[in-house]
Design a protein around this motif. Structure first.
Motif, PDB file in Angstrom:
ATOM      1  N   HIS A 189     -13.543  74.088  41.777  1.00 32.21           N
ATOM      2  CA  HIS A 189     -13.861  73.775  40.397  1.00 32.21           C
ATOM      3  C   HIS A 189     -15.339  74.178  39.876  1.00 32.21           C
ATOM      4  O   HIS A 189     -15.983  73.647  39.773  1.00 32.21           O
ATOM      5  CB  HIS A 189     -13.548  72.345  39.882  1.00 32.21           C
ATOM      6  CG  HIS A 189     -14.058  71.462  41.235  1.00 32.21           C
ATOM      7  ND1 HIS A 189     -13.296  70.832  41.876  1.00 32.21           N
ATOM      8  CD2 HIS A 189     -15.322  71.278  41.464  1.00 32.21           C
ATOM      9  CE1 HIS A 189     -13.832  70.123  42.633  1.00 32.21           C
ATOM     10  NE2 HIS A 189     -15.232  70.261  42.778  1.00 32.21           N
ATOM     11  N   HIS A 318     -20.463  74.034  38.677  1.00 30.42           N
ATOM     12  CA  HIS A 318     -19.617  73.029  39.369  1.00 30.42           C
ATOM     13  C   HIS A 318     -19.351  71.667  38.388  1.00 30.42           C
ATOM     14  O   HIS A 318     -20.324  71.138  37.815  1.00 30.42           O
ATOM     15  CB  HIS A 318     -20.200  72.560  40.611  1.00 30.42           C
ATOM     16  CG  HIS A 318     -19.646  71.413  41.550  1.00 30.42           C
ATOM     17  ND1 HIS A 318     -20.112  70.188  41.400  1.00 30.42           N
ATOM     18  CD2 HIS A 318     -18.624  71.649  42.308  1.00 30.42           C
ATOM     19  CE1 HIS A 318     -19.131  69.402  42.101  1.00 30.42           C
ATOM     20  NE2 HIS A 318     -18.354  70.225  42.578  1.00 30.42           N
ATOM     21  N   ILE A 319     -18.018  71.259  38.416  1.00 31.41           N
ATOM     22  CA  ILE A 319     -17.631  70.331  37.823  1.00 31.41           C
ATOM     23  C   ILE A 319     -17.912  69.009  38.754  1.00 31.41           C
ATOM     24  O   ILE A 319     -17.216  68.739  39.645  1.00 31.41           O
ATOM     25  CB  ILE A 319     -16.151  70.168  37.416  1.00 31.41           C
ATOM     26  CG1 ILE A 319     -15.841  71.435  36.594  1.00 31.41           C
ATOM     27  CG2 ILE A 319     -16.006  68.845  36.619  1.00 31.41           C
ATOM     28  CD1 ILE A 319     -14.343  71.442  36.288  1.00 31.41           C
TER      29      ILE A 319
HETATM   30 MN    MN Z   1     -16.633  69.377  44.020  1.00 30.28          MN
END
Ligand code: MN
Ligand code: UD2
Length: 541
Positions: A189, A318-319
């Protein structure tokens, strides 16, 4: 030294010529894009789009319904230091295989990861992207994914593991198939930003025993806004093995576009030459599911003759999920077991610091460690003490071995207007904290329970969020921020005599304006009643 005098295997540099690697056409095209989430702006669902919101939130820990509304190849802002925009890198750089493990990743966040990599990598450097499906159970993860990739992204393929292996063995499975000079690992993600590859690759071209991490930006889990997390820091840990950050060194600050040495990586996003990765034995295959591998590899890199850098000119978003949505796959305390393996193999006598904080690790069986210990012997790796003295020299050792009592706990009630209490309002990180009517003794729920810990921070009960003030101006807001235990913006003292909560080294006072529900810090004033607070339980011992 003449290049030819070196072992040719040691030198990936073919010439010292440097070029501008930017793809200006792409930058231009991206700058014109409009729509939800474009340019990394916060996006929102309309009221008629909320159907899947809760269901998708629950299984992903972020706003996956919103992700589906945002283009998989969206534009994101170029938030690099200005100096990065004119920086040139070696013309001859090694090739790259990107490896992305995923377990039940949401469809559009996974695809956005793949698209961003393909879109923002020079084609001559990117050999392949390998998505390693760690036995996902979401139905699109197999055939629909394979079909999508072959139709849309020729350089990207998925490999499907027959059983859940955890992220560490999934990365190993991908790395074993990789054909390029350099392995880059990413979480599933993420979004690669402008010109992300050359800054990661150049230090490896200059010395193959080098690992390079990008700056990790934040893709906000609710709005998908893309922003920086800070201006860079050196990775470290505390003695419970929580990831922490140490300040940059003066020489790092003098060269804001140059890679700087970092003791440990965050874990998910880094580049390493395949040659060095395999010389180090890859990861310890005994590490299960999640956790600890970032320490294993970082210690190994440093102790066994390598080095690790963070490259400010390479940025990847990045989530950070709001919460981990995965149930424990019936494996017990796998994180504890992973930590024990890493501590036993790499940390020597310093492992004791961890066992003092986490006594139950002593009784966890780490399993067979002979292979890992043999690697350490074979590569003549340095002791952990060397790592602590040379690389992580400013990492505080003096965490008390056993956590002392908290200084106080419970509600924080104003003395001047005693019907008002500090209230975190069940809010999340970055939210502003206010005052609200005290609700103690009533059945109404409220978020009015805090602890002043021995770290000298004020934590919201049951959460790892702390009262944080980053603004030096008068009546500065108090916000919620993940507790870092490093004092700074989260440093509080309680003066029992004056009934003041003092913030920071300059000692400003917690104060409020109940007519506006406002809570803030300002200069202390002996005559002020709103600056006096009563803590429900104060521990005077
Ligand atoms: Mn992660
Ligand atoms: C951080 C790291 C992560 C990893 C982890 C410790 C960053 C940004 N993230 O946590 O990469 O180092 O710390 O282990 O530095 N996954 C699987 N199988 C599993 C579980 C996870 O393939 O059984 C995948 C998952 O889909 C993701 C990656 O592994 O792509 C990392 O997992 P995470 O995103 O839950 O970890 P994170 O970011 O909380």
């Amino acid at each position: 030294m003449l290049l030819s005098a070196l072992d040719p295997e040691e030198v990936l540099i073919l010439s010292h010529e440097k070029i501008d690697w930017h793809n200006y056409n792409l930058i231009e095209e991206d700058s014109k894009r409009k729509g939800p989430g474009e340019q990394g702006k916060p996006a929102f669902l309309k009221t008629n789009e909320l159907n899947n919101y809760d269901g998708l939130y629950k299984v992903n820990g972020f706003n996956a319904a919103l992700s589906d509304k945002i283009a998989v190849d969206r534009s994101i802002p170029d938030i690099r230091n200005e100096g990065c925009k004119t920086k040139k890198y070696l013309k001859h750089l090694p090739t790259v295989s990107v490896v992305v493990p995923f377990h039940n990743e949401h469809w559009t966040t996974l695809l956005r990861t793949a698209h961003s990599v393909v879109k923002r990598s020079p084609p001559e450097l990117l050999k392949e992207v390998i998505l390693v499906d760690d036995a996902s159970t979401k139905e699109f993860s197999r055939k629909p994914l394979d079909d999508y990739l072959s139709a849309n992204l020729s350089k990207v393929r998925a490999i499907h593991l027959p059983e859940r292996s955890g992220l560490i063995r999934a990365r190993l499975a991908g790395a074993r198939q990789a054909i390029a000079d350099v392995l880059i690992f990413l979480d599933s993600h993420t979004e690669a930003n402008v010109n992300w590859l050359p800054p990661l690759l150049e230090p490896i071209a200059q010395d193959y025993r080098t690992c390079v991490c990008p700056f990790i930006d934040v893709i906000q889990y609710e709005t998908f806004e893309y922003r920086a997390q800070d201006e860079g820091a050196r990775g470290a840990f505390d003695w419970e093995l929580f990831y922490k950050r140490l300040p940059l060194l003066p020489e790092d600050l003098r060269h804001p576009t140059e890679p700087f040495k970092s003791p440990v990586m965050a874990g998910g996003l880094f580049a390493i030459s395949a040659k060095f990765f395999w010389e180090l034995g890859g990861y310890d295959e005994g590490l299960d599911i999640w956790g600890g591998e970032q320490y294993e590899l970082s210690f190994k890199i440093w102790q066994c003759g390598g080095q690790m850098y963070d490259a400010p000119c390479s940025r990847v978003g990045h989530i950070y999920r709001k919460y981990a949505p995965f149930p424990n796959p019936g494996k017990g305390d796998f994180v504890g077991r992973n930590y024990k393996r890493v501590a036993e193999v790499w940390m020597d006598e310093y492992a004791e610091y961890i066992y003092m904080r986490r006594p139950h690790y002593k009784s966890i069986s780490p399993g067979d460690l002979s292979k890992q210990k043999a690697i350490r012997t074979k590569l003549k790796c340095k002791p952990f003490k060397w790592f602590m003295k040379t690389v992580a020299f400013d990492l505080p050792l003096k965490y008390p071995p056993i956590e002392p009592d908290n200084f106080g706990s419970g509600e924080i009630r104003n003395v001047g207007t005693p019907e008002f209490c500090v209230d975190a309002g069940y809010k999340d990180r970055d939210a502003v904290v206010e005052v609200a009517k005290c609700v103690k003794g009533t059945s109404k729920k409220a978020d009015q329970n805090f602890t002043l810990t021995w770290h000298k921070d004020i934590r919201v009960k049951g959460k790892s969020l702390c009262l944080d003030v980053s603004d030096p101006s008068d009546k500065a807001d108090i916000t919620l921020f993940p507790c870092h235990g490093m004092k700074g913006n989260q440093y509080w003292k309680y003066d029992t005599e004056k009934q003041w909560f003092l913030h920071g080294v300059n000692g400003r006072c917690l104060d409020c304006d109940p007519s506006k529900m406002k809570l803030y810090v300002r200069d202390c004033d002996d005559s002020s009643k709103t600056q006096k607070w009563r803590f429900e339980n104060v521990n005077l011992t």
